[in-house]
Write a protein that holds these residues in place. Structure first.
Motif, PDB file in Angstrom:
ATOM      1  N   ALA A   1      23.003  43.842  21.189  1.00  0.00           N
ATOM      2  CA  ALA A   1      23.931  43.426  19.968  1.00  0.00           C
ATOM      3  C   ALA A   1      25.338  44.170  20.049  1.00  0.00           C
ATOM      4  O   ALA A   1      26.370  43.416  19.632  1.00  0.00           O
ATOM      5  CB  ALA A   1      23.106  43.903  18.665  1.00  0.00           C
ATOM      6  N   ALA A   2      25.378  45.402  20.439  1.00  0.00           N
ATOM      7  CA  ALA A   2      26.448  46.140  20.340  1.00  0.00           C
ATOM      8  C   ALA A   2      27.460  45.558  21.687  1.00  0.00           C
ATOM      9  O   ALA A   2      28.600  45.590  21.485  1.00  0.00           O
ATOM     10  CB  ALA A   2      26.295  47.860  20.758  1.00  0.00           C
ATOM     11  N   PHE A   3      27.079  44.859  22.568  1.00  0.00           N
ATOM     12  CA  PHE A   3      27.621  44.251  23.828  1.00  0.00           C
ATOM     13  C   PHE A   3      28.297  43.082  23.270  1.00  0.00           C
ATOM     14  O   PHE A   3      29.591  43.069  23.462  1.00  0.00           O
ATOM     15  CB  PHE A   3      26.690  43.984  24.957  1.00  0.00           C
ATOM     16  CG  PHE A   3      27.544  43.492  26.185  1.00  0.00           C
ATOM     17  CD1 PHE A   3      28.226  44.311  26.994  1.00  0.00           C
ATOM     18  CD2 PHE A   3      27.615  42.128  26.368  1.00  0.00           C
ATOM     19  CE1 PHE A   3      29.042  43.783  27.926  1.00  0.00           C
ATOM     20  CE2 PHE A   3      28.363  41.548  27.609  1.00  0.00           C
ATOM     21  CZ  PHE A   3      29.135  42.530  28.370  1.00  0.00           C
ATOM     22  N   ALA A   4      27.588  42.489  22.363  1.00  0.00           N
ATOM     23  CA  ALA A   4      28.203  41.331  21.775  1.00  0.00           C
ATOM     24  C   ALA A   4      29.419  41.532  20.964  1.00  0.00           C
ATOM     25  O   ALA A   4      30.282  40.845  20.940  1.00  0.00           O
ATOM     26  CB  ALA A   4      27.217  40.439  21.082  1.00  0.00           C
ATOM     27  N   VAL A   5      29.018  42.731  20.209  1.00  0.00           N
ATOM     28  CA  VAL A   5      30.248  43.212  19.070  1.00  0.00           C
ATOM     29  C   VAL A   5      31.587  43.381  20.045  1.00  0.00           C
ATOM     30  O   VAL A   5      32.755  43.108  19.920  1.00  0.00           O
ATOM     31  CB  VAL A   5      29.981  44.390  18.490  1.00  0.00           C
ATOM     32  CG1 VAL A   5      31.020  45.038  17.904  1.00  0.00           C
ATOM     33  CG2 VAL A   5      28.921  44.085  17.386  1.00  0.00           C
ATOM     34  N   ALA A   6      31.369  44.068  21.366  1.00  0.00           N
ATOM     35  CA  ALA A   6      32.539  44.337  22.273  1.00  0.00           C
ATOM     36  C   ALA A   6      33.122  43.348  22.676  1.00  0.00           C
ATOM     37  O   ALA A   6      34.291  43.105  22.666  1.00  0.00           O
ATOM     38  CB  ALA A   6      31.986  45.361  23.326  1.00  0.00           C
TER      39      ALA A   6
ATOM     40  N   ILE B   1      31.750  42.537  34.147  1.00  0.00           N
ATOM     41  CA  ILE B   1      32.024  43.652  33.250  1.00  0.00           C
ATOM     42  C   ILE B   1      30.460  44.146  32.794  1.00  0.00           C
ATOM     43  O   ILE B   1      30.093  45.196  32.640  1.00  0.00           O
ATOM     44  CB  ILE B   1      32.623  43.196  32.161  1.00  0.00           C
ATOM     45  CG1 ILE B   1      34.092  42.954  32.208  1.00  0.00           C
ATOM     46  CG2 ILE B   1      32.652  44.032  30.585  1.00  0.00           C
ATOM     47  CD1 ILE B   1      34.873  42.190  31.179  1.00  0.00           C
ATOM     48  N   ALA B   2      29.673  43.068  32.681  1.00  0.00           N
ATOM     49  CA  ALA B   2      28.432  43.509  32.527  1.00  0.00           C
ATOM     50  C   ALA B   2      27.715  44.117  33.299  1.00  0.00           C
ATOM     51  O   ALA B   2      26.823  45.279  33.091  1.00  0.00           O
ATOM     52  CB  ALA B   2      27.482  42.187  32.000  1.00  0.00           C
TER      53      ALA B   2
ATOM     54  N   ALA C   1      31.038  50.465  19.940  1.00  0.00           N
ATOM     55  CA  ALA C   1      30.140  49.449  20.385  1.00  0.00           C
ATOM     56  C   ALA C   1      29.703  49.545  22.096  1.00  0.00           C
ATOM     57  O   ALA C   1      28.745  49.397  22.546  1.00  0.00           O
ATOM     58  CB  ALA C   1      30.803  48.173  20.283  1.00  0.00           C
ATOM     59  N   VAL C   2      30.925  50.107  22.718  1.00  0.00           N
ATOM     60  CA  VAL C   2      30.570  50.050  24.222  1.00  0.00           C
ATOM     61  C   VAL C   2      29.685  51.220  24.452  1.00  0.00           C
ATOM     62  O   VAL C   2      28.667  50.961  25.276  1.00  0.00           O
ATOM     63  CB  VAL C   2      31.925  50.593  24.971  1.00  0.00           C
ATOM     64  CG1 VAL C   2      31.777  50.619  26.325  1.00  0.00           C
ATOM     65  CG2 VAL C   2      32.888  49.220  24.583  1.00  0.00           C
TER      66      VAL C   2
END
Length: 205
Positions: A30-35, A66-67, A20-21
């Motif tokens: 969407a991958a950031f949301a998973v992380a 972080i973002a 995800a990262v």
């Protein structure tokens, strides 16, 4: 000292997190949301142990950072957990400095703690960690022990990673976590919180 079940489970978790990262670094939101979903519960519980009720605010600042710095992160899922815990900790300590107060004991809410169940020599203490009573007790441990226990058990970092977050030697963190868990186990046993079969009087353990 990972034990079979724990490390396999952690590896699967970290594999998913690492993927995800990597996708998030390519701009996949969407991958950031998973992380975020994977690491936020543990981080929030950790920060709540340091700052109490303001944990949500502190974590929203931490996530902005972080973002912003995600492109500079290099590492796998386990590395990401350590990196985000370090940022969260700095934010929490800044917050406390601004308030000029020492980190305070706080009852960590059970629902924030999606504890992976690590099985180790501290089985009972770990399992009992899922009770609110245990989490309230963590807040009363000496600061170094509380942080070591939270990073190891709640954030799920291994010893060296927890040591990096705290800027200490792994041996010191291992000792602090061990003492903290021992103290918790004693306190919980005294409270009769552990679900052990009662041993008969006079039986040596």
């Amino acid at each position: 000292m990972g034990h079979g079940g724990e490390s396999r489970r952690t590896q699967a978790f970290d594999g998913e997190l690492g993927d995800a990262v990597a996708r998030a670094q390519q701009g996949d939101e969407a991958a950031f949301a998973v992380a975020y979903r994977l690491v936020q519960p543990g981080l929030l519980a950790y920060v709540r142990g340091l700052v109490g009720a303001e944990a949500e605010d502190v974590m929203s600042d931490a996530w902005l950072e972080i973002a912003r710095d995600l492109g500079r992160f290099k590492g796998d899922g386990a590395g990401f957990r350590g990196w985000t815990a370090t940022i969260a900790r700095h934010r929490a300590l800044d917050h406390l400095r601004r308030q000029r107060v020492r980190p305070r004991a706080s009852a960590l809410e059970q629902d924030l703690l999606e504890l992976p169940a690590p099985y180790s020599t501290h089985d009972q203490a770990m399992e009992a960690m899922s009770t609110e009573r245990a989490l309230a007790l963590v807040g009363r441990l000496p600061r170094d022990q509380a942080e070591a226990v939270l990073l190891r058990v709640v954030v799920g970092l291994d010893g060296p990673a927890a040591a990096r977050v705290l800027g200490k030697r792994p041996g010191a963190v291992r000792t602090a976590a061990h003492r903290g868990l021992r103290r918790l186990a004693r306190q919980l046993a005294a409270d009769g919180v552990t679900d052990e079969a009662p041993t008969t009087l006079g039986e040596s353990t």
